[in-house]
Motif scaffolding. Structure first.
Motif, PDB file in Angstrom:
ATOM      1  N   HIS A  70       5.638  -4.530   9.992  1.00  0.00           N
ATOM      2  CA  HIS A  70       5.861  -3.863  11.280  1.00  0.00           C
ATOM      3  C   HIS A  70       6.047  -4.841  12.445  1.00  0.00           C
ATOM      4  O   HIS A  70       5.612  -4.566  13.563  1.00  0.00           O
ATOM      5  CB  HIS A  70       4.716  -2.882  11.545  1.00  0.00           C
ATOM      6  CG  HIS A  70       4.593  -1.831  10.481  1.00  0.00           C
ATOM      7  ND1 HIS A  70       5.671  -1.068  10.067  1.00  0.00           N
ATOM      8  CD2 HIS A  70       3.542  -1.408   9.734  1.00  0.00           C
ATOM      9  CE1 HIS A  70       5.285  -0.237   9.108  1.00  0.00           C
ATOM     10  NE2 HIS A  70       3.998  -0.426   8.880  1.00  0.00           N
ATOM     11  N   ASP A 102       0.734  -4.172   6.915  1.00  0.00           N
ATOM     12  CA  ASP A 102       0.722  -3.620   8.285  1.00  0.00           C
ATOM     13  C   ASP A 102       0.147  -4.611   9.304  1.00  0.00           C
ATOM     14  O   ASP A 102       0.399  -4.486  10.514  1.00  0.00           O
ATOM     15  CB  ASP A 102      -0.132  -2.349   8.347  1.00  0.00           C
ATOM     16  CG  ASP A 102       0.552  -1.133   7.727  1.00  0.00           C
ATOM     17  OD1 ASP A 102       1.657  -1.275   7.173  1.00  0.00           O
ATOM     18  OD2 ASP A 102      -0.040  -0.041   7.802  1.00  0.00           O
ATOM     19  N   ASP A 129       5.736   4.883   4.809  1.00  0.00           N
ATOM     20  CA  ASP A 129       6.728   3.961   5.350  1.00  0.00           C
ATOM     21  C   ASP A 129       6.921   2.753   4.427  1.00  0.00           C
ATOM     22  O   ASP A 129       7.639   1.809   4.762  1.00  0.00           O
ATOM     23  CB  ASP A 129       6.345   3.500   6.766  1.00  0.00           C
ATOM     24  CG  ASP A 129       4.907   3.017   6.865  1.00  0.00           C
ATOM     25  OD1 ASP A 129       4.034   3.561   6.157  1.00  0.00           O
ATOM     26  OD2 ASP A 129       4.646   2.093   7.647  1.00  0.00           O
ATOM     27  N   HIS A 130       6.285   2.821   3.251  1.00  0.00           N
ATOM     28  CA  HIS A 130       6.389   1.710   2.289  1.00  0.00           C
ATOM     29  C   HIS A 130       6.914   2.174   0.932  1.00  0.00           C
ATOM     30  O   HIS A 130       7.229   1.338   0.095  1.00  0.00           O
ATOM     31  CB  HIS A 130       5.015   1.041   2.101  1.00  0.00           C
ATOM     32  CG  HIS A 130       4.455   0.465   3.370  1.00  0.00           C
ATOM     33  ND1 HIS A 130       4.322  -0.886   3.595  1.00  0.00           N
ATOM     34  CD2 HIS A 130       4.013   1.064   4.505  1.00  0.00           C
ATOM     35  CE1 HIS A 130       3.806  -1.100   4.811  1.00  0.00           C
ATOM     36  NE2 HIS A 130       3.613   0.088   5.374  1.00  0.00           N
ATOM     37  N   HIS A 138       0.865  -1.185   0.000  1.00  0.00           N
ATOM     38  CA  HIS A 138       0.000   0.000   0.000  1.00  0.00           C
ATOM     39  C   HIS A 138       0.893   1.224   0.000  1.00  0.00           C
ATOM     40  O   HIS A 138       2.046   1.152   0.430  1.00  0.00           O
ATOM     41  CB  HIS A 138      -1.002   0.004   1.160  1.00  0.00           C
ATOM     42  CG  HIS A 138      -0.414   0.067   2.534  1.00  0.00           C
ATOM     43  ND1 HIS A 138       0.352  -0.942   3.061  1.00  0.00           N
ATOM     44  CD2 HIS A 138      -0.477   1.017   3.498  1.00  0.00           C
ATOM     45  CE1 HIS A 138       0.720  -0.619   4.298  1.00  0.00           C
ATOM     46  NE2 HIS A 138       0.234   0.571   4.586  1.00  0.00           N
TER      47      HIS A 138
HETATM   48 FE   FE2 Z   1       2.994   0.594   7.373  1.00  0.00          FE
END
Ligand code: FE2
Ligand code: FE2
Length: 266
Positions: A224, A157, A75-76, A71
């Motif tokens: 994560h 996530d 952070d990706h 997604h």
């Molecule tokens: Fe994330």
């Protein structure tokens, strides 16, 4: 960011982010060393991170054929465009929504996109990677991955947890975290990342785990959380309790000012 081979066909690129008051969150990207190599997510976009440099010892960037973006959260996507430049054969696996979200900041080149919905599969040469909707997610474009040839599940996530130390966040196995600590941290993360979980129909929510439980993953690789390579039953049991766990309320302005006040010189 450090990298290691989790198994012969999977590398982990392990990073972390300190979240004030919550702990240290793993931020992982992965490489599936398929006949057509697949990079899964591209790390943080912080100025001191260099995803391409971290990736190079794991796989020669020009060899990358697919960049599967689970997604388009920040952070990706850190190394996404640098990798697209360095890997001219690679296409970005995402959804219509994922491409749309990216277009609000920096559009993906249309000829580099490969749209794939949950339930559809990508042919990576020696295996098929099937997209699925993880039970918990924070972005409508989220698609996790099931490697049907090895049983490895990449859950985006979902199953994440902020951990008490950076060393634990970057550990090479989630078994290094005590079960009680892991359960509490996963429930906390579920309420932060998927606050909608408190409004779900409990039966429908429980049913949303069934396909993944039936798949019986050989490993669960969350963005994560350190890799889960042993029995994942406890993870499912934990997340089934998320709708009943305490909703998360973040610090407000008064809390921020109190925190800043502590940093002022006497
Ligand atoms: Fe994330
Ligand atoms: Fe996210």
């Amino acid at each position: 960011m450090h990298s290691y081979r989790l198994r012969q066909d999977v590398s982990v690129l392990s990073d972390h982010l300190e979240v004030p008051g919550l702990g240290f969150l793993a931020v992982n990207a992965f490489v599936i060393h398929a006949a057509q190599p697949v990079v899964i997510d591209t790390g943080l976009g912080l100025p001191d991170r260099d995803f391409l440099a971290s990736l190079a010892p794991v796989i020669d960037p020009p060899d990358v054929r697919w960049i599967w973006l689970t997604h388009p959260d920040r952070d990706h996507t850190g190394g996404l465009f640098a990798l697209l430049d360095a890997a001219p054969q690679a296409r970005v696996v995402t959804t219509f929504a994922g491409a749309g979200i990216m277009s609000a900041e920096r559009p993906l080149p249309m000829d580099r996109i490969y749209l794939l919905n949950p339930g559809q599969s990508l042919d990576a040469g020696d295996r098929r990677l099937t997209g699925f909707r993880p039970p918990l997610f924070d972005n409508p474009a989220t698609v996790g991955i099931l490697d049907t040839s090895t049983g490895v599940c990449l859950s985006s996530d979902c199953f994440g947890a902020p951990l008490p130390t950076a060393a634990l966040a970057t550990a090479e196995d989630a078994a290094e975290v005590s079960p009680d600590e892991l359960r509490a941290a996963q429930l906390l993360w579920a309420t932060i990342d998927s606050p909608w979980v408190h409004g779900v129909d409990p039966a429908k929510y429980a049913a949303s785990f069934t396909p993944l439980r039936d798949f019986a993953p050989s490993a669960i690789l969350s963005t994560h959380l350190p890799p889960v390579t042993s029995d994942s039953t406890a993870l499912f049991t934990t997340l089934l309790d998320a709708p009943q766990s305490a909703p998360f309320t973040g610090p407000d302005q008064a809390a921020l000012e109190a925190m800043l006040h502590q940093f002022q010189p006497a």
